[in-house]
Design a protein around this motif. Structure first.
Motif, mmCIF file in Angstrom:
data_model
loop_
_atom_site.group_PDB
_atom_site.id
_atom_site.type_symbol
_atom_site.label_atom_id
_atom_site.label_comp_id
_atom_site.label_asym_id
_atom_site.label_seq_id
_atom_site.Cartn_x
_atom_site.Cartn_y
_atom_site.Cartn_z
ATOM 1 N N GLN A 296 0.795 -1.224 0.000
ATOM 2 C CA GLN A 296 0.000 0.000 0.000
ATOM 3 C C GLN A 296 0.830 1.279 0.000
ATOM 4 N N HIS A 297 2.150 1.155 0.002
ATOM 5 C CA HIS A 297 3.028 2.332 -0.013
ATOM 6 C C HIS A 297 2.691 3.291 1.131
ATOM 7 N N GLY A 298 2.743 2.783 2.359
ATOM 8 C CA GLY A 298 2.400 3.556 3.545
ATOM 9 C C GLY A 298 3.133 4.875 3.686
ATOM 10 N N PRO A 299 4.459 4.907 3.546
ATOM 11 C CA PRO A 299 5.168 6.181 3.694
ATOM 12 C C PRO A 299 4.676 7.251 2.719
ATOM 13 N N GLU A 300 4.378 6.842 1.480
ATOM 14 C CA GLU A 300 3.887 7.810 0.493
ATOM 15 C C GLU A 300 2.521 8.362 0.901
ATOM 16 N N ILE A 301 1.666 7.494 1.450
ATOM 17 C CA ILE A 301 0.355 7.949 1.923
ATOM 18 C C ILE A 301 0.544 9.020 3.004
ATOM 19 N N GLY A 302 1.454 8.755 3.944
ATOM 20 C CA GLY A 302 1.719 9.707 5.013
ATOM 21 C C GLY A 302 2.266 11.026 4.505
ATOM 22 N N GLU A 303 3.177 10.949 3.550
ATOM 23 C CA GLU A 303 3.769 12.176 2.992
ATOM 24 C C GLU A 303 2.713 13.031 2.292
ATOM 25 N N VAL A 304 1.861 12.381 1.495
ATOM 26 C CA VAL A 304 0.819 13.120 0.767
ATOM 27 C C VAL A 304 -0.175 13.742 1.747
ATOM 28 N N ALA A 305 -0.572 12.976 2.768
ATOM 29 C CA ALA A 305 -1.532 13.484 3.759
ATOM 30 C C ALA A 305 -0.970 14.691 4.497
ATOM 31 N N ALA A 306 0.290 14.598 4.910
ATOM 32 C CA ALA A 306 0.916 15.713 5.632
ATOM 33 C C ALA A 306 1.041 16.945 4.756
ATOM 34 N N GLN A 307 1.413 16.745 3.487
ATOM 35 C CA GLN A 307 1.564 17.885 2.589
ATOM 36 C C GLN A 307 0.214 18.558 2.323
ATOM 37 N N LEU A 309 -2.365 18.671 4.378
ATOM 38 C CA LEU A 309 -2.762 19.418 5.567
ATOM 39 C C LEU A 309 -1.950 20.702 5.722
ATOM 40 N N ILE A 310 -0.637 20.604 5.553
ATOM 41 C CA ILE A 310 0.223 21.780 5.726
ATOM 42 C C ILE A 310 -0.083 22.844 4.671
ATOM 43 N N ASP A 311 -0.342 22.410 3.432
ATOM 44 C CA ASP A 311 -0.713 23.370 2.381
ATOM 45 C C ASP A 311 -1.967 24.135 2.781
ATOM 46 N N LYS A 312 -2.916 23.426 3.367
ATOM 47 C CA LYS A 312 -4.168 24.070 3.783
ATOM 48 C C LYS A 312 -3.914 25.019 4.951
ATOM 49 N N LEU A 313 -3.078 24.609 5.900
ATOM 50 C CA LEU A 313 -2.793 25.434 7.069
ATOM 51 C C LEU A 313 -2.059 26.718 6.693
ATOM 52 N N GLU A 314 -1.228 26.651 5.661
ATOM 53 C CA GLU A 314 -0.405 27.798 5.300
ATOM 54 C C GLU A 314 -1.000 28.644 4.170
ATOM 55 N N SER A 315 -2.169 28.233 3.691
ATOM 56 C CA SER A 315 -2.830 28.996 2.636
ATOM 57 C C SER A 315 -3.600 30.176 3.217
ATOM 58 N N ASN A 316 -3.693 31.226 2.456
ATOM 59 C CA ASN A 316 -4.466 32.400 2.876
ATOM 60 C C ASN A 316 -5.919 32.344 2.403
ATOM 61 N N GLU A 317 -6.247 31.292 1.663
ATOM 62 C CA GLU A 317 -7.614 31.165 1.156
ATOM 63 C C GLU A 317 -8.572 30.823 2.291
ATOM 64 N N GLU A 318 -9.774 31.353 2.207
ATOM 65 C CA GLU A 318 -10.776 31.114 3.247
ATOM 66 C C GLU A 318 -11.702 29.960 2.897
ATOM 67 N N THR A 319 -11.830 29.627 1.626
ATOM 68 C CA THR A 319 -12.657 28.497 1.207
ATOM 69 C C THR A 319 -11.795 27.493 0.456
ATOM 70 N N PHE A 320 -12.102 26.214 0.647
ATOM 71 C CA PHE A 320 -11.303 25.154 0.041
ATOM 72 C C PHE A 320 -12.208 24.120 -0.614
ATOM 73 N N THR A 321 -11.673 23.478 -1.639
ATOM 74 C CA THR A 321 -12.338 22.328 -2.249
ATOM 75 C C THR A 321 -11.648 21.074 -1.745
ATOM 76 N N SER A 322 -12.417 20.191 -1.145
ATOM 77 C CA SER A 322 -11.831 18.958 -0.615
ATOM 78 C C SER A 322 -11.492 18.005 -1.757
ATOM 79 N N THR A 323 -10.371 17.311 -1.613
ATOM 80 C CA THR A 323 -9.912 16.409 -2.668
ATOM 81 C C THR A 323 -9.707 15.003 -2.115
ATOM 82 N N THR A 324 -9.771 14.026 -2.997
ATOM 83 C CA THR A 324 -9.415 12.648 -2.641
ATOM 84 C C THR A 324 -8.258 12.222 -3.525
ATOM 85 N N THR A 325 -7.135 11.910 -2.910
ATOM 86 C CA THR A 325 -5.937 11.485 -3.635
ATOM 87 C C THR A 325 -5.799 9.972 -3.531
ATOM 88 N N THR A 326 -5.648 9.306 -4.662
ATOM 89 C CA THR A 326 -5.517 7.845 -4.680
ATOM 90 C C THR A 326 -4.071 7.444 -4.945
#
Length: 341
Positions: A296-307, A309-326
């Motif tokens: 399942q490539h666990g480390p890659e899943i963790g890296e993508v999830a962290a990135q 979240l951090i992108d969302k935390l550091e963005s100045n945008e007030e509204t977001f579109t939720s995504t599903t990454t496979t």
């Protein structure tokens, strides 16, 4: 234990204001270099540590991520965590981890405890009990309060947040087709995670692959349980009664147990019995013969999830579109399956 100084204590000892101490510790250009050095050296001597909660109240950010996982003993979750920690460390974030042990109550408590200003956002995989009860209101409450969540592996479609998943359905089709193409006629489907969303997707992939190749599934060759304990009860005598020539196991417990029992009952692997498991823990590689698995490539899943979240935390945008990454899986062929030529 060595006591920790406060800003007020340092200011009193050095005969300066609390504001001067704070600015000196943060490297403000308003403070002279000699004063900065004097304050910083004294703070280090007195074991001063900044109050993270206090900083969060002032700056609304703690640079801390909360990670909630269902089971620390699961090798997959450990791999995902390593990926999360790698990206968090690179981006200057700290990580606080909570283990739910598959309990909905512990999951709710962890979310409540950490969402009081301790963390900026969550990365989590849903507890078994929450999925079984379809109990997800606690996630919506956190999101509605302004704290972002990224779910991975075990997700809830009805929750509006970013998600990182693997192609459970497609990978189950590919694994089943590998067994079919290498000559298996009586393929068993084994699972001890039938109550989880990922377990259901993998089972559906198996059935679809069998139908695609016009192979009727023998119900006697299917064991779907919700716990490892129930699985152990039902698997006894299975290989003697049913004589499968292939096994697709949807979790590590089912795959390892099937391998052991097959060998104990005199099957030669892979000549008489081929096996493919899901997940790619240490047992898979250390068994003799080694077990073919869907990684399942666990480390890659963790890296993508962290990135995410951090992108969302550091963005100045007030509204977001939720995504599903496979994340694409990989069939790792080892000694428990025949080779395709």
């Amino acid at each position: 234990m060595k006591s920790k100084a406060t800003l007020k204590q340092i200011a009193k000892e050095l005969g300066v204001s609390v504001s001067t101490v704070s600015k000196a510790l943060n490297g403000s250009p308003e403070i002279s270099e000699p004063t900065k050095q004097r304050v910083q050296e004294y703070a280090k001597l007195k074991n001063y540590k900044p109050n993270v909660i206090g900083l969060s109240l002032k700056n609304r950010k703690t640079k801390t991520i909360g990670v909630i996982i269902p089971n620390i003993l699961n090798h997959f979750f450990a791999k995902v965590f390593s990926g999360i920690e790698k990206v968090a460390d690179e981006k200057g974030y700290k990580v606080i981890t909570c283990i739910t042990n598959e309990s909905a109550e512990k999951e709710i408590n962890a979310l409540e405890m950490l969402s009081n200003g301790t963390i900026d956002g969550f990365i989590l995989s849903i507890a078994e009990e929450s999925q079984k009860l379809q109990k997800f209101d606690h996630f919506n409450s956190i999101i509605n309060d302004g704290t972002p969540i990224v779910m991975f592996d075990r997700i809830a479609d009805e929750i509006n947040c970013d998600k990182v998943v693997v192609d459970d359905f497609e990978s189950a089709i590919n694994a089943t087709e590998h067994l079919i193409k290498t000559g298996c006629k009586k393929i068993a489907l084994l699972s001890s995670i039938d109550n989880l969303s990922v377990g259901k997707l993998r089972a559906k992939g198996f059935y679809d692959a069998m139908a695609k190749h016009d192979i009727k599934v023998d119900d006697k060759l299917v064991i779907l349980t919700e716990t490892s304990e129930d699985f152990n009860k039902k698997i006894g005598g299975f290989f003697i009664k049913n004589k499968p020539d292939g096994v697709f196991a949807l979790d590590e417990h089912a795959s390892v147990t099937a391998m052991k029992l097959g060998i104990q009952n005199g099957y030669k692997i892979p000549q008489d019995l081929q096996l493919i498991g899901f997940a790619d823990g240490l047992w898979s590689r250390r068994m003799t013969p080694s077990l073919s698995t869907v990684s399942q490539h666990g480390p890659e899943i963790g890296e993508v999830a962290a990135q995410l979240l951090i992108d969302k935390l550091e963005s100045n945008e007030e509204t977001f579109t939720s995504t599903t990454t496979t994340i694409k899986t990989e069939l790792r062929e080892r000694d428990s399956t025949k080779k395709l030529f």
